[in-house]
Design a protein around this motif. Structure first.
Motif, PDB file in Angstrom:
ATOM      1  N   VAL A 120      32.502  47.324  43.164  1.00 41.93           N
ATOM      2  CA  VAL A 120      33.688  46.494  43.367  1.00 41.93           C
ATOM      3  C   VAL A 120      33.456  45.089  42.818  1.00 41.93           C
ATOM      4  O   VAL A 120      34.352  44.482  42.223  1.00 41.93           O
ATOM      5  CB  VAL A 120      34.059  46.447  44.860  1.00 41.93           C
ATOM      6  CG1 VAL A 120      35.184  45.440  45.112  1.00 41.93           C
ATOM      7  CG2 VAL A 120      34.481  47.822  45.346  1.00 41.93           C
ATOM      8  N   ALA A 121      32.236  44.574  43.004  1.00 39.42           N
ATOM      9  CA  ALA A 121      31.919  43.225  42.506  1.00 39.42           C
ATOM     10  C   ALA A 121      32.079  43.162  41.000  1.00 39.42           C
ATOM     11  O   ALA A 121      32.590  42.171  40.452  1.00 39.42           O
ATOM     12  CB  ALA A 121      30.495  42.841  42.906  1.00 39.42           C
ATOM     13  N   PHE A 122      31.655  44.208  40.293  1.00 38.85           N
ATOM     14  CA  PHE A 122      31.749  44.223  38.839  1.00 38.85           C
ATOM     15  C   PHE A 122      33.214  44.209  38.410  1.00 38.85           C
ATOM     16  O   PHE A 122      33.589  43.488  37.476  1.00 38.85           O
ATOM     17  CB  PHE A 122      31.042  45.464  38.294  1.00 38.85           C
ATOM     18  CG  PHE A 122      30.328  45.229  37.000  1.00 38.85           C
ATOM     19  CD1 PHE A 122      30.910  45.557  35.795  1.00 38.85           C
ATOM     20  CD2 PHE A 122      29.059  44.672  36.981  1.00 38.85           C
ATOM     21  CE1 PHE A 122      30.263  45.347  34.595  1.00 38.85           C
ATOM     22  CE2 PHE A 122      28.399  44.454  35.786  1.00 38.85           C
ATOM     23  CZ  PHE A 122      28.997  44.795  34.587  1.00 38.85           C
ATOM     24  N   VAL A 123      34.043  44.990  39.097  1.00 42.93           N
ATOM     25  CA  VAL A 123      35.466  45.054  38.747  1.00 42.93           C
ATOM     26  C   VAL A 123      36.164  43.741  39.083  1.00 42.93           C
ATOM     27  O   VAL A 123      36.831  43.126  38.241  1.00 42.93           O
ATOM     28  CB  VAL A 123      36.150  46.225  39.479  1.00 42.93           C
ATOM     29  CG1 VAL A 123      37.662  46.187  39.264  1.00 42.93           C
ATOM     30  CG2 VAL A 123      35.594  47.552  38.991  1.00 42.93           C
ATOM     31  N   SER A 124      36.020  43.281  40.326  1.00 41.32           N
ATOM     32  CA  SER A 124      36.722  42.069  40.749  1.00 41.32           C
ATOM     33  C   SER A 124      36.196  40.842  40.028  1.00 41.32           C
ATOM     34  O   SER A 124      36.967  39.946  39.650  1.00 41.32           O
ATOM     35  CB  SER A 124      36.610  41.890  42.264  1.00 41.32           C
ATOM     36  OG  SER A 124      35.252  41.796  42.668  1.00 41.32           O
ATOM     37  N   GLY A 125      34.879  40.769  39.801  1.00 40.99           N
ATOM     38  CA  GLY A 125      34.302  39.631  39.088  1.00 40.99           C
ATOM     39  C   GLY A 125      34.813  39.540  37.664  1.00 40.99           C
ATOM     40  O   GLY A 125      35.109  38.445  37.163  1.00 40.99           O
ATOM     41  N   GLN A 138      40.741  31.698  39.262  1.00 37.03           N
ATOM     42  CA  GLN A 138      42.071  32.276  39.395  1.00 37.03           C
ATOM     43  C   GLN A 138      41.950  33.631  40.098  1.00 37.03           C
ATOM     44  O   GLN A 138      41.589  34.635  39.486  1.00 37.03           O
ATOM     45  CB  GLN A 138      42.723  32.426  38.022  1.00 37.03           C
ATOM     46  CG  GLN A 138      42.933  31.118  37.292  1.00 37.03           C
ATOM     47  CD  GLN A 138      43.871  30.192  38.043  1.00 37.03           C
ATOM     48  OE1 GLN A 138      44.989  30.575  38.397  1.00 37.03           O
ATOM     49  NE2 GLN A 138      43.418  28.967  38.290  1.00 37.03           N
ATOM     50  N   ILE A 139      42.216  33.623  41.410  1.00 38.78           N
ATOM     51  CA  ILE A 139      42.059  34.839  42.218  1.00 38.78           C
ATOM     52  C   ILE A 139      43.449  35.333  42.587  1.00 38.78           C
ATOM     53  O   ILE A 139      44.024  34.922  43.597  1.00 38.78           O
ATOM     54  CB  ILE A 139      41.237  34.554  43.488  1.00 38.78           C
ATOM     55  CG1 ILE A 139      39.946  33.807  43.131  1.00 38.78           C
ATOM     56  CG2 ILE A 139      40.899  35.845  44.212  1.00 38.78           C
ATOM     57  CD1 ILE A 139      39.220  33.231  44.311  1.00 38.78           C
ATOM     58  N   GLY A 140      43.996  36.182  41.746  1.00 37.07           N
ATOM     59  CA  GLY A 140      45.334  36.701  41.987  1.00 37.07           C
ATOM     60  C   GLY A 140      45.320  37.939  42.861  1.00 37.07           C
ATOM     61  O   GLY A 140      44.257  38.480  43.214  1.00 37.07           O
ATOM     62  N   ALA A 141      46.504  38.416  43.207  1.00 38.96           N
ATOM     63  CA  ALA A 141      46.624  39.617  44.039  1.00 38.96           C
ATOM     64  C   ALA A 141      46.014  40.832  43.350  1.00 38.96           C
ATOM     65  O   ALA A 141      45.489  41.735  44.008  1.00 38.96           O
ATOM     66  CB  ALA A 141      48.096  39.873  44.362  1.00 38.96           C
ATOM     67  N   SER A 168      38.182  36.867  33.743  1.00 35.75           N
ATOM     68  CA  SER A 168      39.199  36.989  32.692  1.00 35.75           C
ATOM     69  C   SER A 168      40.422  36.148  33.026  1.00 35.75           C
ATOM     70  O   SER A 168      40.958  35.432  32.171  1.00 35.75           O
ATOM     71  CB  SER A 168      39.590  38.459  32.525  1.00 35.75           C
ATOM     72  OG  SER A 168      40.638  38.605  31.599  1.00 35.75           O
ATOM     73  N   ASN A 169      40.887  36.221  34.279  1.00 35.87           N
ATOM     74  CA  ASN A 169      42.056  35.441  34.685  1.00 35.87           C
ATOM     75  C   ASN A 169      41.796  33.945  34.578  1.00 35.87           C
ATOM     76  O   ASN A 169      42.655  33.176  34.139  1.00 35.87           O
ATOM     77  CB  ASN A 169      42.444  35.786  36.126  1.00 35.87           C
ATOM     78  CG  ASN A 169      42.967  37.207  36.268  1.00 35.87           C
ATOM     79  OD1 ASN A 169      43.301  37.852  35.284  1.00 35.87           O
ATOM     80  ND2 ASN A 169      43.019  37.708  37.484  1.00 35.87           N
ATOM     81  N   THR A 170      40.585  33.532  34.987  1.00 38.38           N
ATOM     82  CA  THR A 170      40.240  32.108  34.944  1.00 38.38           C
ATOM     83  C   THR A 170      40.178  31.609  33.507  1.00 38.38           C
ATOM     84  O   THR A 170      40.715  30.538  33.183  1.00 38.38           O
ATOM     85  CB  THR A 170      38.886  31.863  35.642  1.00 38.38           C
ATOM     86  OG1 THR A 170      38.970  32.315  36.998  1.00 38.38           O
ATOM     87  CG2 THR A 170      38.518  30.384  35.623  1.00 38.38           C
ATOM     88  N   ALA A 171      39.512  32.380  32.642  1.00 40.50           N
ATOM     89  CA  ALA A 171      39.391  31.966  31.242  1.00 40.50           C
ATOM     90  C   ALA A 171      40.762  31.918  30.574  1.00 40.50           C
ATOM     91  O   ALA A 171      41.093  30.960  29.864  1.00 40.50           O
ATOM     92  CB  ALA A 171      38.469  32.922  30.498  1.00 40.50           C
ATOM     93  N   THR A 172      41.575  32.947  30.804  1.00 41.39           N
ATOM     94  CA  THR A 172      42.910  32.981  30.203  1.00 41.39           C
ATOM     95  C   THR A 172      43.763  31.814  30.691  1.00 41.39           C
ATOM     96  O   THR A 172      44.455  31.157  29.900  1.00 41.39           O
ATOM     97  CB  THR A 172      43.607  34.313  30.540  1.00 41.39           C
ATOM     98  OG1 THR A 172      42.813  35.393  30.050  1.00 41.39           O
ATOM     99  CG2 THR A 172      44.983  34.379  29.907  1.00 41.39           C
ATOM    100  N   SER A 173      43.717  31.555  31.998  1.00 40.46           N
ATOM    101  CA  SER A 173      44.490  30.454  32.558  1.00 40.46           C
ATOM    102  C   SER A 173      44.034  29.112  31.997  1.00 40.46           C
ATOM    103  O   SER A 173      44.857  28.245  31.681  1.00 40.46           O
ATOM    104  CB  SER A 173      44.350  30.446  34.086  1.00 40.46           C
ATOM    105  OG  SER A 173      44.955  29.309  34.644  1.00 40.46           O
ATOM    106  N   ALA A 207      31.469  39.192  46.534  1.00 41.56           N
ATOM    107  CA  ALA A 207      30.376  39.144  45.551  1.00 41.56           C
ATOM    108  C   ALA A 207      30.918  38.992  44.138  1.00 41.56           C
ATOM    109  O   ALA A 207      30.279  38.378  43.278  1.00 41.56           O
ATOM    110  CB  ALA A 207      29.527  40.416  45.656  1.00 41.56           C
ATOM    111  N   GLY A 208      32.119  39.535  43.909  1.00 43.33           N
ATOM    112  CA  GLY A 208      32.733  39.408  42.594  1.00 43.33           C
ATOM    113  C   GLY A 208      33.035  37.967  42.240  1.00 43.33           C
ATOM    114  O   GLY A 208      32.959  37.581  41.063  1.00 43.33           O
ATOM    115  N   LEU A 209      33.372  37.171  43.226  1.00 40.37           N
ATOM    116  CA  LEU A 209      33.612  35.753  42.964  1.00 40.37           C
ATOM    117  C   LEU A 209      32.320  35.094  42.474  1.00 40.37           C
ATOM    118  O   LEU A 209      32.346  34.274  41.547  1.00 40.37           O
ATOM    119  CB  LEU A 209      34.111  35.061  44.230  1.00 40.37           C
ATOM    120  CG  LEU A 209      35.426  35.588  44.816  1.00 40.37           C
ATOM    121  CD1 LEU A 209      35.823  34.778  46.039  1.00 40.37           C
ATOM    122  CD2 LEU A 209      36.532  35.549  43.783  1.00 40.37           C
ATOM    123  N   GLY A 210      31.205  35.471  43.101  1.00 39.04           N
ATOM    124  CA  GLY A 210      29.918  34.938  42.642  1.00 39.04           C
ATOM    125  C   GLY A 210      29.590  35.394  41.239  1.00 39.04           C
ATOM    126  O   GLY A 210      29.077  34.620  40.418  1.00 39.04           O
TER     127      GLY A 210
END
Length: 854
Positions: A28-33, A358-361, A38-43, A333-336
């Motif tokens: 899950v960490a690999f997917v969410s991270g 950028q932590i979206g739904a 990606s969202n943060t870089a794009t934003s 853990a994905g946030l880390g």
């Protein structure tokens, strides 16, 4: 009651589920991270482009063919009076002439080393202009105010260890030295580029040798929309110019950044999927063993009135609890992980703000979906098995009931999938078209993988017996017990080994592919290239002064140049295609052995074209047919086909060659591109190594240029391919880690399951040392079993891949024996490491307490 029973069971066995929890967390960490990164870089880039784009940008028109211009000797510009024209448009508040050129090199004169990015991002030299939306601001020093002053961006200055007062050389048409008088910092983020700013007059002189701009940036007063400003500009300027609104500028810039970010995103999600798949086997094993250990408990539940459905739900509820808790920890853990990826990008020169994640739904939806679905789905098989336990049989037996019918069904399904997959791989290897072969190999990989997973438990008995044959002779009773333990529950052994098998199969397959690429490229170089040296100067091409320096070097007989021009080709079948023509100098056919299928190589110097076999086939071309070539700006040429080149050589595939002298009849030298690459040939009898040293010395004042002999070029190719391989290894490392956790979990739970048995073995004389050795050897046998299956699959995939791509240049199969040997040796180490904790726990058991265990 069902929920209460499930909760009690879950918390009673929470220690046994710990490693399964870790597997869920990692996946899950690999997917969410990845999604957060990606969202943060794009934003971040969206904000950068939105905050810096002008309301209207007027530039020279795009080239007629292709999205990108050729590397030309002259940068496309707009005249100075264009600024006044734009400023006079209705609704324009401010119009500023902008200069931005990427065909330059920055050098530290003190070290004679290039200054700038090494990741493919551009080096840009621009004029300093105070615009309402300037992407940078001066944070140290002042703006450039004279012919000898330059401002450098802060990230480049820090990386190159340059500061105020230091010297910086700008290599453009000529070399110019400047003093750094200011440091500029990006207001939002640095996309990885190196920026140097000159005052406008100096920039025009250094970059163009005339007064001109690369664009005019306009900012409106709010009275007219961007689309209206664009329409007015196009009407005022006519042809030869293009106008873009702020939204169009943002979209164009985001496209370039997005291609890199999307590649990273989908590559990492792909490997996350592999780790999820591997984690699924771990979860299946965990719940299978927990069900086996709780046979009496389940039997009692059935005896007091529990239905099969309730037992099934009880196990699935435990899996749901595991999935929810693992997903929650995994998202955290994905946030880390996302912060770590951002720091990695920052180290590479692409500065992102880790404090603005950028932590979206979608992050939570994807994280919980992956964690819960894979856990519940993986536990469904053991849950179904638990629900089938008969109450009386369960109360009499400590193990799971035998299922001979299911083994027969498994064998049939596994054989059908494996044989079908092998057949598909065979069809792929013999396919005439690469696309067809690619479809077959994709299905073949899927079928053989699933087939081996299904057959794993059935193969375990036979293969483990062979792999462990020496254990009794070498290690005595410990070895014999280890072999028998691995064979005792083939379903468990097969599922544990399958996790390792998947990761190692991908490692071996990737190694075969990359080794084949390197070997094939080397063979093609040896067979096709007669030139001794290859001279390049990055993405900006090799300017004439570097070619002259090479030509004048003692020991160099001649130089062959290659230039590339975008063009439209119209064939006799009436089809028009846009591609590039590689224009080469006269001695090209002496330095390169064209793979001639039809025609004569010498015809190239007589005004003919050399085209590829696939191109000729697609357009029904034969030697003597003519092709109409349009270079743009009203320049046309009709040339005959003189050579059709056999496909399968990466140096020539997809290329269309023409003599530079022939192309020059339509495109004047002043409008021709800069040389893309130059090839040097040593004088007969000259020492090739000494001449290489002389060439390196001659190019000292051109740090943007590099020269390699054929051996050096082969090393470069190998380094590039190995970089890709190491990235694959790094991403597969997570899957290997999850697989190792699976081995540890299996052994740990099997120790608990065999507590009474271990006590009896100790009681009849098995020492602690022998017991620990038994656990370790059992782990090694399982790991080696998985490695052997993975190696077989990886070799099959890699060899088939080479056969599918043989027409694309992968003509020489290379099997990385060293990598295979290392993988097998590593599996032994993995087995030993995985057994450390279970073996230690088994050795510490109290003998009497173990015997008394029910």
């Amino acid at each position: 009651m069902l929920l209460k029973t499930s909760l009690r069971s879950f918390f009673a066995h929470k220690g046994r589920m710990l490693l399964s929890l870790i597997a869920v967390v990692l996946s899950v960490a690999f997917v969410s991270g990845t999604l957060v990164f990606s969202n943060t870089a794009t934003s971040t880039f969206d904000r950068l482009f939105a905050s810096t784009s002008s309301d209207l940008s007027v530039k020279p028109a795009k080239p007629e063919f292709g999205e990108e211009d050729d590397t030309r000797a002259k940068t496309r510009t707009v005249p100075v009076d264009a600024v006044g024209k734009v400023a006079a448009l209705p609704g324009v508040k401010t119009a500023i002439g902008q200069i931005s050129v990427e065909s330059t090199t920055l050098v530290n004169p003190g070290t004679n080393k290039k200054v700038g990015p090494t990741t493919g991002a551009p080096t840009i030299v621009a004029n300093w202009a105070d615009t309402p939306r300037n992407p940078v601001e001066i944070t140290s020093g002042h703006v450039p105010q004279g012919a000898g002053e330059v401002v450098l961006d802060a990230d480049t200055a820090k990386k190159a260890k340059l500061g105020l007062g230091d010297r910086l050389r700008v290599i453009a048409v000529d070399n110019h030295d400047f003093t750094i008088v200011g440091i500029a910092t990006f207001k939002t983020t640095n996309p990885g580029a190196a920026l140097a700013f000159l005052d406008t007059a100096t920039a025009q002189n250094v970059l163009f040798r005339q007064a001109a701009f690369t664009s005019v940036e306009a900012f409106g007063d709010g009275s007219r929309s961007d689309e209206q400003l664009k329409s007015d500009a196009l009407a005022a300027f006519g042809t030869g110019f293009q106008a873009m609104t702020a939204a169009e500028q943002k979209a164009e810039k985001a496209k370039d950044a997005g291609s890199f970010l999307d590649f990273m995103k989908y590559a990492m999600l792909g490997f996350a999927g592999i780790s999820v798949l591997v984690g699924g086997f771990l979860i299946i094993n965990t719940f299978s063993m927990l069900v086996a250990q709780r046979t009496r408990e389940i039997g009692l539940l059935r005896a007091v009135g529990g239905s099969r459905r309730q037992v099934n739900r009880s196990v699935l509820v435990e899996a749901l609890l595991l999935g929810v808790s693992g997903s929650t920890l995994g998202v955290a853990a994905g946030l880390g992980l996302a912060v770590g990826l951002i720091q990695l990008m920052n180290a590479a020169g692409m500065h992102l703000d880790a404090s603005d994640l950028q932590i979206g739904a979608s992050v939570f939806v994807a994280g919980y979906a992956v964690g819960i679905v894979i856990t519940v789905f993986s536990a469904w098989i053991p849950a179904r098995r638990a629900s089938r336990i008969a109450p009386i049989a369960a109360l009499r037996d400590h193990g799971t009931p035998a299922e001979p019918r299911s083994n027969t069904v498994r064998a049939i399904i596994g054989l059908v999938l494996t044989v079908g997959g092998a057949g598909l791989l065979g069809l792929a290897a013999t396919a005439d078209k690469t696309a067809t072969g690619g479809q077959y190999i994709g299905l073949g990989v899927l079928f053989t993988l699933v087939g081996f997973v299904v057959l794993g438990p059935l193969l375990a008995t036979t293969v483990v017996r062979v792999l462990g044959a020496l254990l009794p002779a070498v290690f005595g009773p410990s070895g014999k017990l280890a072999q028998r333990n691995a064979m005792r529950n083939p379903r468990r052994t097969g599922a544990t080994a399958a996790a390792l098998m998947i990761g190692l199969a991908l490692v071996i397959g990737a190694s075969v592919f990359t080794s084949t690429v390197i070997k094939s490229t080397n063979q093609q170089l040896d067979r096709s290239v007669g030139a001794d040296y290859i001279v390049t100067a990055g993405q900006n091409g090799v300017p004439e002064k570097i070619v002259d320096a090479v030509r004048k070097t003692p020991g160099v007989d001649h130089i062959t140049e290659q230039k590339e021009l975008s063009a439209r080709f119209t064939t006799p079948d009436g089809k028009a295609t846009t591609s590039r023509v590689a224009a080469v100098t006269g001695r090209f056919t002496e330095d390169f052995a064209l793979p001639v299928k039809a025609g004569a190589a010498d015809s190239l110097n007589q005004g003919a074209l050399a085209v590829g076999e696939d191109y000729a086939k697609d357009h029904g071309l034969k030697v003597g047919d003519t092709i109409k070539i349009e270079y743009g700006e009203g320049r046309f040429q009709t040339l005959p086909v003189g050579v059709i080149m056999t496909k399968g050589n990466q140096l020539f595939d997809g290329a269309i060659f023409a003599a530079l002298d022939t192309v020059a009849k339509a495109v004047p030298a002043a409008d021709q591109p800069v040389t893309t690459v130059a090839f040097g040939t040593a004088t007969a009898g000259a020492d090739v190594a000494k001449t290489l040293t002389a060439l390196e010395g001659a190019l000292t004042e051109y740090p943007q240029a590099s020269v390699r002999d054929q051996a050096g070029y082969k090393e470069l190719v190998q380094e590039q391919v190995n970089s890709l391989l190491y990235m694959i290894y790094g991403l597969l490392f997570l899957a290997i880690v999850v697989a190792v956790l699976g081995v540890i979990n299996t052994l740990a739970l099997s120790v608990v399951e065999r507590t009474r048995e271990i006590g009896l073995l100790r009681a009849i004389g098995l020492s602690r040392r022998q017991l620990r050795r038994m656990i370790r050897l059992e782990s090694v046998v399982i790991a080696v079993f998985g490695a052997v299956l993975g190696t077989a699959l990886g070799l099959a995939w890699g060899v088939t891949g080479q056969r599918v791509l043989r027409s694309q240049g992968l003509e020489a199969l290379a099997v990385p024996v060293t990598t295979i040997a290392f993988t097998l040796a590593a599996s032994v180490v993995i087995g030993l490491l995985a057994a450390l904790i279970p073996a230690f726990r088994a050795g510490r058991m109290n003998v009497l307490a173990a015997i008394a265990t029910d």
